[in-house]
Motif scaffolding. Sequence first.
Motif, PDB file in Angstrom:
ATOM      1  N   HIS A  44      30.110  70.681  19.131  1.00  8.20           N
ATOM      2  CA  HIS A  44      30.394  71.861  18.330  1.00  8.20           C
ATOM      3  C   HIS A  44      31.732  71.755  17.581  1.00  8.20           C
ATOM      4  O   HIS A  44      31.981  72.525  16.667  1.00  8.20           O
ATOM      5  CB  HIS A  44      30.404  73.102  19.222  1.00  8.20           C
ATOM      6  N   MET A  45      32.566  70.803  17.967  1.00 11.48           N
ATOM      7  CA  MET A  45      33.868  70.633  17.315  1.00 11.48           C
ATOM      8  C   MET A  45      33.678  70.016  15.928  1.00 11.48           C
ATOM      9  O   MET A  45      32.658  69.388  15.649  1.00 11.48           O
ATOM     10  CB  MET A  45      34.788  69.765  18.170  1.00 11.48           C
ATOM     11  N   SER A  46      34.682  70.157  15.090  1.00 13.32           N
ATOM     12  CA  SER A  46      34.565  69.695  13.706  1.00 13.32           C
ATOM     13  C   SER A  46      34.647  68.173  13.601  1.00 13.32           C
ATOM     14  O   SER A  46      35.093  67.479  14.526  1.00 13.32           O
ATOM     15  CB  SER A  46      35.674  70.315  12.849  1.00 13.32           C
ATOM     16  N   LYS A  47      34.234  67.689  12.464  1.00 13.38           N
ATOM     17  CA  LYS A  47      34.295  66.253  12.168  1.00 13.38           C
ATOM     18  C   LYS A  47      35.740  65.766  12.253  1.00 13.38           C
ATOM     19  O   LYS A  47      36.018  64.700  12.809  1.00 13.38           O
ATOM     20  CB  LYS A  47      33.714  65.997  10.779  1.00 13.38           C
ATOM     21  N   ASP A  48      36.666  66.539  11.700  1.00 13.63           N
ATOM     22  CA  ASP A  48      38.082  66.154  11.734  1.00 13.63           C
ATOM     23  C   ASP A  48      38.626  66.104  13.162  1.00 13.63           C
ATOM     24  O   ASP A  48      39.453  65.246  13.480  1.00 13.63           O
ATOM     25  CB  ASP A  48      38.924  67.110  10.882  1.00 13.63           C
ATOM     26  N   ASP A  49      38.162  67.016  14.021  1.00  8.56           N
ATOM     27  CA  ASP A  49      38.580  66.999  15.421  1.00  8.56           C
ATOM     28  C   ASP A  49      38.123  65.710  16.103  1.00  8.56           C
ATOM     29  O   ASP A  49      38.885  65.083  16.846  1.00  8.56           O
ATOM     30  CB  ASP A  49      38.023  68.205  16.177  1.00  8.56           C
ATOM     31  N   HIS A  50      36.887  65.311  15.838  1.00  7.59           N
ATOM     32  CA  HIS A  50      36.383  64.067  16.422  1.00  7.59           C
ATOM     33  C   HIS A  50      37.112  62.856  15.842  1.00  7.59           C
ATOM     34  O   HIS A  50      37.381  61.884  16.548  1.00  7.59           O
ATOM     35  CB  HIS A  50      34.869  63.940  16.221  1.00  7.59           C
ATOM     36  N   LYS A  51      37.450  62.919  14.560  1.00  8.26           N
ATOM     37  CA  LYS A  51      38.189  61.812  13.942  1.00  8.26           C
ATOM     38  C   LYS A  51      39.554  61.670  14.606  1.00  8.26           C
ATOM     39  O   LYS A  51      39.977  60.558  14.935  1.00  8.26           O
ATOM     40  CB  LYS A  51      38.364  62.051  12.446  1.00  8.26           C
ATOM     41  N   ASP A  52      40.243  62.778  14.843  1.00 10.98           N
ATOM     42  CA  ASP A  52      41.545  62.736  15.517  1.00 10.98           C
ATOM     43  C   ASP A  52      41.404  62.172  16.935  1.00 10.98           C
ATOM     44  O   ASP A  52      42.229  61.364  17.379  1.00 10.98           O
ATOM     45  CB  ASP A  52      42.160  64.138  15.585  1.00 10.98           C
ATOM     46  N   ALA A  53      40.344  62.571  17.621  1.00 11.11           N
ATOM     47  CA  ALA A  53      40.118  62.084  18.987  1.00 11.11           C
ATOM     48  C   ALA A  53      39.824  60.586  18.993  1.00 11.11           C
ATOM     49  O   ALA A  53      40.333  59.852  19.847  1.00 11.11           O
ATOM     50  CB  ALA A  53      38.968  62.852  19.627  1.00 11.11           C
ATOM     51  N   VAL A  54      39.039  60.119  18.023  1.00 12.12           N
ATOM     52  CA  VAL A  54      38.716  58.689  17.935  1.00 12.12           C
ATOM     53  C   VAL A  54      39.983  57.879  17.704  1.00 12.12           C
ATOM     54  O   VAL A  54      40.215  56.862  18.361  1.00 12.12           O
ATOM     55  CB  VAL A  54      37.676  58.432  16.821  1.00 12.12           C
ATOM     56  N   PHE A  55      40.824  58.326  16.776  1.00 10.01           N
ATOM     57  CA  PHE A  55      42.063  57.602  16.499  1.00 10.01           C
ATOM     58  C   PHE A  55      42.998  57.611  17.709  1.00 10.01           C
ATOM     59  O   PHE A  55      43.622  56.592  18.023  1.00 10.01           O
ATOM     60  CB  PHE A  55      42.779  58.168  15.275  1.00 10.01           C
ATOM     61  N   ALA A  56      43.099  58.739  18.402  1.00 10.86           N
ATOM     62  CA  ALA A  56      43.969  58.823  19.580  1.00 10.86           C
ATOM     63  C   ALA A  56      43.457  57.925  20.704  1.00 10.86           C
ATOM     64  O   ALA A  56      44.239  57.204  21.344  1.00 10.86           O
ATOM     65  CB  ALA A  56      44.064  60.271  20.052  1.00 10.86           C
ATOM     66  N   LEU A  57      42.156  57.938  20.935  1.00  9.34           N
ATOM     67  CA  LEU A  57      41.581  57.118  21.997  1.00  9.34           C
ATOM     68  C   LEU A  57      41.692  55.634  21.662  1.00  9.34           C
ATOM     69  O   LEU A  57      42.064  54.823  22.513  1.00  9.34           O
ATOM     70  CB  LEU A  57      40.117  57.511  22.216  1.00  9.34           C
ATOM     71  N   ALA A  58      41.419  55.275  20.417  1.00  7.82           N
ATOM     72  CA  ALA A  58      41.540  53.876  19.995  1.00  7.82           C
ATOM     73  C   ALA A  58      42.984  53.397  20.118  1.00  7.82           C
ATOM     74  O   ALA A  58      43.235  52.266  20.543  1.00  7.82           O
ATOM     75  CB  ALA A  58      41.036  53.706  18.567  1.00  7.82           C
ATOM     76  N   ALA A  59      43.932  54.248  19.772  1.00 11.26           N
ATOM     77  CA  ALA A  59      45.347  53.874  19.878  1.00 11.26           C
ATOM     78  C   ALA A  59      45.732  53.635  21.341  1.00 11.26           C
ATOM     79  O   ALA A  59      46.452  52.679  21.652  1.00 11.26           O
ATOM     80  CB  ALA A  59      46.229  54.959  19.272  1.00 11.26           C
ATOM     81  N   GLY A  60      45.251  54.477  22.245  1.00  9.69           N
ATOM     82  CA  GLY A  60      45.548  54.299  23.663  1.00  9.69           C
ATOM     83  C   GLY A  60      44.958  53.018  24.219  1.00  9.69           C
ATOM     84  O   GLY A  60      45.611  52.287  24.965  1.00  9.69           O
TER      85      GLY A  60
END
Length: 78
Positions: A44-60
């Motif tokens: 239900h979260m927005s596309k931008d929210d998932h994009k931010d999560a993907v970048f944060a997880l990939a960075a970690g």
Amino acid sequence: MKKQELIHLHGLLAQVQNHYEEETGNDVEHDEYASVSVRPTSIHMSKDDHKDAVFALAAGITSELADEATEQVPAAAD
């Protein structure tokens, strides 16, 4: 990238993180990812929210792998 593709990528990265943590016993740094508060199942979260999560997880994940790659291995002869 479409929202559905981002959610799929998010899920794959979460699996990579879990597999890495199980295999090595090392925890991937979660601070930035945790602050985003979006999980792969949060459709239900927005596309931008998932994009931010993907970048944060990939960075970690990449940060943890980079730290592991710079560890010196002692020379030993068999």
